[in-house]
Scaffold this active site. Structure first.
Site, mmCIF file in Angstrom:
data_model
loop_
_atom_site.group_PDB
_atom_site.id
_atom_site.type_symbol
_atom_site.label_atom_id
_atom_site.label_comp_id
_atom_site.label_asym_id
_atom_site.label_seq_id
_atom_site.Cartn_x
_atom_site.Cartn_y
_atom_site.Cartn_z
ATOM 1 N N PHE A 19 0.928 -1.256 0.139
ATOM 2 C CA PHE A 19 -0.400 -0.160 -0.395
ATOM 3 C C PHE A 19 0.743 1.293 -0.413
ATOM 4 O O PHE A 19 0.663 1.997 0.617
ATOM 5 C CB PHE A 19 -1.081 0.403 1.183
ATOM 6 C CG PHE A 19 -1.937 -0.814 2.071
ATOM 7 C CD1 PHE A 19 -2.854 -1.472 0.414
ATOM 8 C CD2 PHE A 19 -1.255 -1.913 2.331
ATOM 9 C CE1 PHE A 19 -3.654 -2.620 0.618
ATOM 10 C CE2 PHE A 19 -1.809 -3.382 2.214
ATOM 11 C CZ PHE A 19 -3.107 -3.605 1.480
ATOM 12 N N SER B 114 5.825 -6.352 18.134
ATOM 13 C CA SER B 114 6.308 -4.712 18.898
ATOM 14 C C SER B 114 6.784 -5.585 19.923
ATOM 15 O O SER B 114 8.034 -4.690 20.893
ATOM 16 C CB SER B 114 6.393 -3.667 18.611
ATOM 17 O OG SER B 114 6.517 -3.156 17.559
ATOM 18 N N GLY C 246 6.111 -3.447 9.969
ATOM 19 C CA GLY C 246 4.281 -3.889 9.532
ATOM 20 C C GLY C 246 5.366 -3.908 7.667
ATOM 21 O O GLY C 246 5.038 -3.246 7.196
ATOM 22 N N SER D 1 7.809 -2.025 0.791
ATOM 23 C CA SER D 1 8.887 -1.284 1.405
ATOM 24 C C SER D 1 9.912 -1.912 1.760
ATOM 25 O O SER D 1 11.068 -0.425 1.941
ATOM 26 C CB SER D 1 8.115 -0.536 2.796
ATOM 27 O OG SER D 1 7.424 -1.182 3.610
ATOM 28 N N HIS E 47 -3.462 -0.049 12.804
ATOM 29 C CA HIS E 47 -3.925 1.163 12.590
ATOM 30 C C HIS E 47 -4.296 0.983 14.010
ATOM 31 O O HIS E 47 -5.129 2.125 14.286
ATOM 32 C CB HIS E 47 -3.987 1.303 11.563
ATOM 33 C CG HIS E 47 -2.871 1.503 10.576
ATOM 34 N ND1 HIS E 47 -1.760 1.259 10.166
ATOM 35 C CD2 HIS E 47 -3.085 1.917 9.202
ATOM 36 C CE1 HIS E 47 -1.127 1.735 9.237
ATOM 37 N NE2 HIS E 47 -1.981 2.147 8.455
#
Length: 205
Positions: A15, A119, A41, A47, A139
């Site tokens: 995304f 995390s 993430g 990414s 999110h």
């Protein structure tokens, strides 16, 4: 500055807009000269590849943290659910296989270290100072707060904190990433460098 990208980069699920991806590459290229980069993430690795290509220039490391069970919005019946990433035998989202295949195809196995957990678990005994953290995990407010609190404390002076999916207007997107971004600014520990599309970039003072 545009890195030499894998031929399939546009087919990798994710995304991240092109301008955001190039900004991540640019900041990781600078930061990785000073220390490792950590991403929260990773999803299918789009990414991660941009971060990894930058870090490879300095023989650096990207710690790619993701439990690979999908965020809230990736679950069955939710807006961003992808049936191709759903393991029907377990009844769970599983992005790890796709992630590893994409990282290997990009020749980044020696640069990217997958951390398959949350995390809260990984940060519990983390001691390594970080030159950059990219937060793009769950999110929900609880998830975003956890990611920020776990990793902002490990940023070295001058390090980069990047947060994805910033939507000041609540009609355009979720508010949790925006909330932690504002929290970082209000802490007095960070200065804003720039905003690129929905990516915000801060520097640790």
């Amino acid at each position: 500055m545009i890195p030499k990208l894998p031929a399939n980069i546009d087919q990798i699920k994710g995304f991240l807009a092109d301008d955001e991806a190039l900004a991540l590459y640019r900041y990781a290229l600078q930061a990785s000269a000073n220390g490792p980069v950590l991403e929260v993430g990773s999803y299918c690795g789009k990414s991660t590849i941009y971060l990894g290509l930058a870090c490879r220039e300095h023989n650096g490391t990207v710690y790619a943290l993701d439990h690979h069970r999908g965020s809230e919005e990736h679950q069955a019946g939710e807006m961003f659910h992808d049936p191709d990433l759903f393991d029907s035998s377990l009844g769970l989202v599983d992005t790890l296989r796709e992630f590893r295949n994409n990282i290997r195809a990009a020749n980044l196995d020696d640069t990217v270290v997958p951390l398959v957990s949350s995390s809260a678990v990984v940060a519990r005994q983390w001691c390594t100072p970080l030159a950059m953290v990219f937060i793009d995990g769950g999110h929900s407010l609880d998830a975003a707060l956890c990611d920020y609190r776990c990793w902002s404390a490990h940023l070295m002076q001058g390090a980069i904190l990047a947060v994805h999916d910033l939507f000041p207007d609540p009609h355009k997107g979720g508010q949790a990433p925006w909330a932690i971004y504002q929290m970082a600014l209000q802490s007095g520990l960070f200065e804003e460098l720039e905003r690129v599309n929905t990516l915000g970039v801060l520097r640790r003072l």
